[in-house]
Write a protein that holds these residues in place. Sequence first.
Motif, PDB file in Angstrom:
ATOM      1  N   UNK A   3      17.446   7.523  46.067  1.00 28.57           N
ATOM      2  CA  UNK A   3      17.684   8.115  47.384  1.00 28.57           C
ATOM      3  C   UNK A   3      19.051   7.759  47.966  1.00 28.57           C
ATOM      4  N   UNK A   6      22.482   9.798  46.839  1.00 29.55           N
ATOM      5  CA  UNK A   6      22.488  11.248  46.977  1.00 29.55           C
ATOM      6  C   UNK A   6      23.715  11.813  47.662  1.00 29.55           C
ATOM      7  N   UNK A  16      28.072  13.797  60.084  1.00 30.26           N
ATOM      8  CA  UNK A  16      27.120  14.896  60.169  1.00 30.26           C
ATOM      9  C   UNK A  16      26.013  14.624  61.172  1.00 30.26           C
ATOM     10  N   UNK A  17      25.984  13.433  61.698  1.00 24.52           N
ATOM     11  CA  UNK A  17      24.926  13.101  62.644  1.00 24.52           C
ATOM     12  C   UNK A  17      25.534  12.965  64.030  1.00 24.52           C
ATOM     13  N   UNK A  20      23.523  10.315  67.352  1.00 23.26           N
ATOM     14  CA  UNK A  20      22.129   9.986  67.065  1.00 23.26           C
ATOM     15  C   UNK A  20      21.570   9.086  68.148  1.00 23.26           C
ATOM     16  N   UNK A  27      17.414   4.162  56.105  1.00 22.48           N
ATOM     17  CA  UNK A  27      18.236   4.469  54.939  1.00 22.48           C
ATOM     18  C   UNK A  27      18.364   5.970  54.691  1.00 22.48           C
ATOM     19  N   UNK A  28      17.332   6.741  55.089  1.00 28.77           N
ATOM     20  CA  UNK A  28      17.388   8.159  54.757  1.00 28.77           C
ATOM     21  C   UNK A  28      18.293   8.950  55.682  1.00 28.77           C
ATOM     22  N   UNK A  29      18.778   8.296  56.712  1.00 28.30           N
ATOM     23  CA  UNK A  29      19.552   9.039  57.690  1.00 28.30           C
ATOM     24  C   UNK A  29      21.023   9.099  57.305  1.00 28.30           C
ATOM     25  N   UNK A  30      21.328   9.839  56.255  1.00 27.41           N
ATOM     26  CA  UNK A  30      22.730   9.914  55.868  1.00 27.41           C
ATOM     27  C   UNK A  30      23.308  11.275  56.201  1.00 27.41           C
ATOM     28  N   UNK A  31      22.622  12.019  57.047  1.00 21.86           N
ATOM     29  CA  UNK A  31      23.208  13.265  57.509  1.00 21.86           C
ATOM     30  C   UNK A  31      22.675  14.458  56.773  1.00 21.86           C
ATOM     31  N   UNK A  32      22.507  15.513  57.517  1.00 24.39           N
ATOM     32  CA  UNK A  32      21.925  16.722  56.961  1.00 24.39           C
ATOM     33  C   UNK A  32      23.042  17.678  56.583  1.00 24.39           C
TER      34      UNK A  32
END
Lengths: 313, 360
Positions: A3, A6, A16-17, A20, A27-32
């Motif tokens: 993960x 990526x 990209x955030x 926030x 950890x999963x919040x690396x931008x959409x």
Amino acid sequence: MRPDTGNHPGTHPGAAVPAQRGEDASIHNIGYRHYDGPRLGRSYARWSLLVQSLRGAYGLGRSAKSKVLPFILLAVMVLPAGAMVAVTVVTGADELPMRYTDYVLVMQPVIGLYIAAQAPQSVSLDLRFRTVPLYFSRPIERADYVGAKYAAMTAALFLFTSLPLVVLYAGGLLAKLGFADQSTQFLQGLGSTAVFSVLHAGIGLLVAALTPRRGFGVAAVIAVLTIPYFAVTTVQAVAEFQANSATAVTWLGLASPGTLVDGIQSAFLGGDSGFPGFHEPGTAAAAVYALVTLALIAGCWAALMARYRKAGL
Amino acid sequence: MTGGRRHYGRGVTVIATESLSKRYPRVTALDRLTMQIEPGVTGLVGANGAGKSTLIKILLGLAPASEGTASVLGLDVATEGGAIRERVGYMPEHDCLPPDVSATEFVVHMARMSGLPASAARERTADTLRHVGLYEERYRPMGGYSTGMKQRVKLAQALVHDPRLVLLDEPTNGLDPVGRDDMLGLIRRVHTDFGISVLVTSHLLGELERTCDHVVVIDGGKLLRSSSTASFTQETTTLAVEVTDTDAHPDGTEALRTALAGAGLTVAPPGAGGEGLPGAGHVLLVEAGSEAVHDTVRDTVAELGLGLVRMEQRRHRIAEVFQTPGATGATAGTTADTTEQAAEQAAEKSTQKGGSTDAA
């Protein structure tokens, strides 16, 4: 891919955030990232479903367990062809022990098992686990879903029934049985398996689609494919040996899918009749055989379409 | 590529319906529904059978309306269903995951069903599953997933093709309180971080209050109310004060009431705004015209030697809409069944009251 690896070139995780709230540092919040690539639409989606269903018919893309049965059955299907080839080559016979068009008819019990196992796999699971509404929330329409499933089942059956013919054909060529002769018969054999596949895929899918329960589906498909077949051949035998009526034998053959394909291949594809007394349908009967086959296929299609009218969201 | 502002400017309508009706032989599921939904997170509230699912079906172009029109992202539902479904994600209320397939394989397949090429489908599947919080377990068959994980996969398949709008049907159904909070947070992020508009249905008002920018209430296929959550729950000018009792003042609340009234503040009479809360008798509601009122209350409490338990700005709760349907501007025709619904919602509200009242 793990993960946290990526990231892709051109991605700026923080940027990209926008603002926030609450500084969520998970950890999963690396931008959409938005998708700006091509969207290939309805026909591509239909093709994707076809490919997925075809793979699924041999257990590919599913659990290891679901690969076992189709491949065992395929082996059972091909082994006799291999044995025939071996016998022909070793004994130097001047023709194969069996005509190409007969093979599919002789192996009907094995093919029946395959249809009974895989048709419910293809449609009952989607109904049972209610995946069907997800498909209809995609660009495809009802006809696309039914079409893709039908085509996939037909293709799977065609592969299943024509692979042994390919083995026979290779053996026939290896034993130098005459290229032109073998090729003609081989193509006729393929024609026969094609008709067989389209018809049986329709019947198998329709019966399987009537129940979301896989077990019922398996039993129902076996029943629908075997009971009429044995009933018809029994009555045919009675007609042949008690009444000695060739007309009765050929017309009775219309009443089950298996005997229907038998009549078609003997009337149109140069095969030998497997009916008691080896009667082949006359011209009128042959035309009716073709019409009934077409009507059955069309009927299965229409019934499947009607089945999925209610199965949407 | 920054989230949020790519697809639309301010005030562009995401969903618009115009006297939309759907009649089945024996039931009228939607009755001349006219509404407009703008970008953001919109909650669609209604009891079971209020017409939520029918509305979603029509919006996806899967069922024809009996009369009226509707458009999604500017596309007509009657003629451009395919184009709508390419740009909209849908998460059904019910289970929809085959148990013998892994989440990755399933979501890749669904991405391709939305028209994404194979490589893009794989890449976006990895991204999307990470965004919804599914890691190593995504390679395992989904049959072994918990309800929370299944809900995440269902959300992922609705987001994988980067839609401009997602329709989420009861996404918190069957989740425990923690899972519910996680899911609501995720839904909020779908809009704030991903820039995707959300229409989320629920029969629980409380959770929409926290998650949505806008709430649409339908009942019996009719629009009951459509307005922003802010206007439902905007800060009022009422200050709620709760104090302890002391030996000098056995009834601290009453003593404070008298003292505050003496200081020239407007204090609500006993019992007002109680809403049947436990301990409501100990809450004083004070009109707070200016900041100075806070100071006055604090000083008065200190002079009386009482313990100040809390002092907070009151918010309206969405549920209040249902408590006095006639008075709060619900649309005309608040009939008997509306009142019934109000009662039902009020009952429901009291069951979920616990935490959120104090958190205001």
